[in-house]
Scaffold this active site. Structure first.
Site, PDB file in Angstrom:
ATOM      1  N   CYS A  81       9.415  -0.758   3.829  1.00 53.69           N
ATOM      2  CA  CYS A  81       8.135  -0.044   3.800  1.00 53.69           C
ATOM      3  C   CYS A  81       8.219   1.048   2.731  1.00 53.69           C
ATOM      4  CB  CYS A  81       7.788   0.558   5.163  1.00 53.69           C
ATOM      5  SG  CYS A  81       6.214   1.453   5.081  1.00 53.69           S
ATOM      6  N   HIS A  87       6.183  -3.750   2.758  1.00 56.88           N
ATOM      7  CA  HIS A  87       4.916  -3.027   2.907  1.00 56.88           C
ATOM      8  C   HIS A  87       4.677  -2.253   1.622  1.00 56.88           C
ATOM      9  CE1 HIS A  87       4.864  -2.613   7.626  1.00 56.88           C
ATOM     10  NE2 HIS A  87       4.782  -3.861   7.215  1.00 56.88           N
ATOM     11  N   TYR A 130      -6.318   1.245   8.486  1.00 55.60           N
ATOM     12  CA  TYR A 130      -6.544  -0.196   8.337  1.00 55.60           C
ATOM     13  C   TYR A 130      -8.014  -0.522   8.053  1.00 55.60           C
ATOM     14  CZ  TYR A 130      -1.715  -0.724   9.541  1.00 55.60           C
ATOM     15  OH  TYR A 130      -0.338  -0.657   9.505  1.00 55.60           O
ATOM     16  N   HIS A 178      11.570  -1.606  10.761  1.00 53.77           N
ATOM     17  CA  HIS A 178      10.669  -0.768   9.962  1.00 53.77           C
ATOM     18  C   HIS A 178      11.295   0.621   9.853  1.00 53.77           C
ATOM     19  CE1 HIS A 178       7.131   1.573   8.873  1.00 53.77           C
ATOM     20  NE2 HIS A 178       6.502   0.449   8.604  1.00 53.77           N
ATOM     21  N   ASP A 180      -0.195  -1.999   2.649  1.00 51.51           N
ATOM     22  CA  ASP A 180      -0.164  -1.173   3.848  1.00 51.51           C
ATOM     23  C   ASP A 180      -1.183  -0.050   3.670  1.00 51.51           C
ATOM     24  OD1 ASP A 180       0.698  -0.305   6.306  1.00 51.51           O
ATOM     25  OD2 ASP A 180       2.422   0.789   5.511  1.00 51.51           O
ATOM     26  N   HIS A 181      -1.978   0.139   4.655  1.00 52.53           N
ATOM     27  CA  HIS A 181      -3.013   1.180   4.682  1.00 52.53           C
ATOM     28  C   HIS A 181      -3.906   1.090   3.439  1.00 52.53           C
ATOM     29  CE1 HIS A 181      -0.122   3.770   7.352  1.00 52.53           C
ATOM     30  NE2 HIS A 181      -0.354   2.557   7.838  1.00 52.53           N
TER      31      HIS A 181
END
Ligand code: DNO
Length: 385
Positions: free
Chosen positions: A278, A305, A365, A240, A348-349
């Site tokens: 990401c 991501h 999250y 990551h 993601d998020h």
């Protein structure tokens, strides 16, 4: 692209049944209850895998199999910890789980300074502000030499913050930077820790004298040691990127830009040494052009991501809508959907919206916010098919 979702195990208030209803195909999770550095046994892995499969989905990606600090700074116990890591990979491999996300960030994983930044529409999102961060570093952590890491202009903003600083605000900064964002991802500092700042100082101390070069060498040593088991079981290791992608707190960070990623992929050319692309983390560095990087590294990208950020002129960033910002997710979805491999992606998020804030979700999250973002991405997918 395979549609996945990060799920935090049976303690997650979001259930697998809920995820099936919203179109999730694969689960991204970890054995969170096993302490960092211990072996994931074949039977523990199987138990989780069966549980997920009994809900009509598969365990697509491990996020994360955490790398112990000793492996990162090259401590005396690193070979034993690497041997444990190899054993955990073998347990995953024997269960047919072949995509593993990890990171090599010293001491601290992702960093934000505000977890409740209010957007004009009333939703909240995550933000990183350099002045708040420098305040934490220079005035709370009191790291030796910290002030030299920042420009005089930024230090003037730190001074200006002092006048309005309350004990409560300081406590919130500490909680945000080193506790709330770290504990739930099996980080070094757990929720409820009584003296997080001194624990954190001790952790930073472990990296005294570890520069970029040494950290790179330690990453190479780790990867060289685990590639044989990855080759044996066909496991793709997906590093990551550093979040945010720049140096912090005097610690080296080594996955921040194209030059770093080129080094990493060349240093260990085995194709099982790959990336988690990401988009969000990379987008928060103005030096990164995200769609160009996606194309450049696609052959070694095994997990994606999808998230975006807006960065201002001072380098502060805020997590943007999945339809906006500098990650250009529409371009990425078009690009990855055209790939011959079915690469797993997760949204993601997400924003905190419509009551998310009242639920005990981990920062970033949320359920409704992430579901909303997932629907946006599914819309993009359907347009490019
Ligand atoms: C934060 C996450 C990171 C990520 C790890 C992977 O939201 O993206 O914590 O899971 O860095 O090892």
């Amino acid at each position: 692209m395979e549609r996945t979702w990060r799920w935090f195990g049976r303690k997650d208030p979001i259930t697998l049944d809920m995820l099936r209803q919203i179109g999730v195909e694969g689960i991204v999770t970890a054995l969170h209850e096993i302490p960092n550095g211990h072996v994931w046994s074949e039977s523990d892995v199987k138990y989780m895998k069966d549980f997920i499969e009994s809900h009509g989905m598969k365990w697509s990606v491990v996020e994360s199999l955490p790398v112990s600090e000793q492996i990162k700074y090259g401590g005396p116990d690193r070979d034993r910890l690497i041997a444990n890591y190899v054993e955990s990979l073998a347990s995953l491999g024997r269960n047919g789980i072949r995509t593993v996300c990890y990171n090599f960030m010293p001491v601290i994983d992702w960093i934000r300074t505000d977890l409740d930044y209010r957007c004009p529409d009333g939703t909240t999102t995550l933000r990183f502000d350099w002045a708040d961060f420098a305040y934490f570093d220079c005035r709370i952590l009191c790291r030796e030499g910290a002030e030299e890491s920042y420009s005089p202009e930024l230090m003037a903003r730190v001074d200006a913050l002092e006048s309005g600083m309350t004990e409560e605000r300081k406590a919130r900064l500490i909680d945000t930077i080193i506790v709330k964002t770290q504990g739930f991802i099996d980080g070094n500092i757990k929720e409820g820790e009584k003296a997080p700042v001194s624990v954190f100082r001790n952790l930073l101390g472990l990296y005294a004298g570890i520069d970029r070069h040494t950290l790179r060498e330690n990453l190479k040593y780790f990867l060289d040691s685990i590639m044989p088991v990855c080759d044996e079981y066909g496991i793709d290791m997906c590093i990551h990127p550093d979040d945010p992608p720049f140096q912090v707190l005097g610690l080296p960070r080594i996955v921040t830009c194209e030059a770093d990623i080129d080094w990493l992929l060349d240093a260990v050319p085995d194709r099982h040494n790959g990336l988690t692309f990401c988009a969000g983390s990379l987008s928060s560095g103005r030096h990164n052009n995200v769609p160009e990087m996606a194309a450049r590294y696609v052959d070694r990208t095994y997990f994606v991501h999808l998230r975006s950020t807006d960065v201002d002129g001072d380098g502060n960033f805020v997590e943007a809508s999945h339809l906006a910002g500098r990650a250009h997710l529409q371009d990425l979805v078009r690009f990855y959907s055209g790939c011959s491999r079915n690469i797993p992606y997760r949204v993601d998020h997400g924003r905190c919206m419509l009551g998310d804030a009242e639920r005990p979700y981990n920062p970033g999250y949320s359920f409704l916010g992430r579901m909303y973002a997932l629907a946006q991405v599914m819309g993009m997918e359907s347009m490019v098919k």
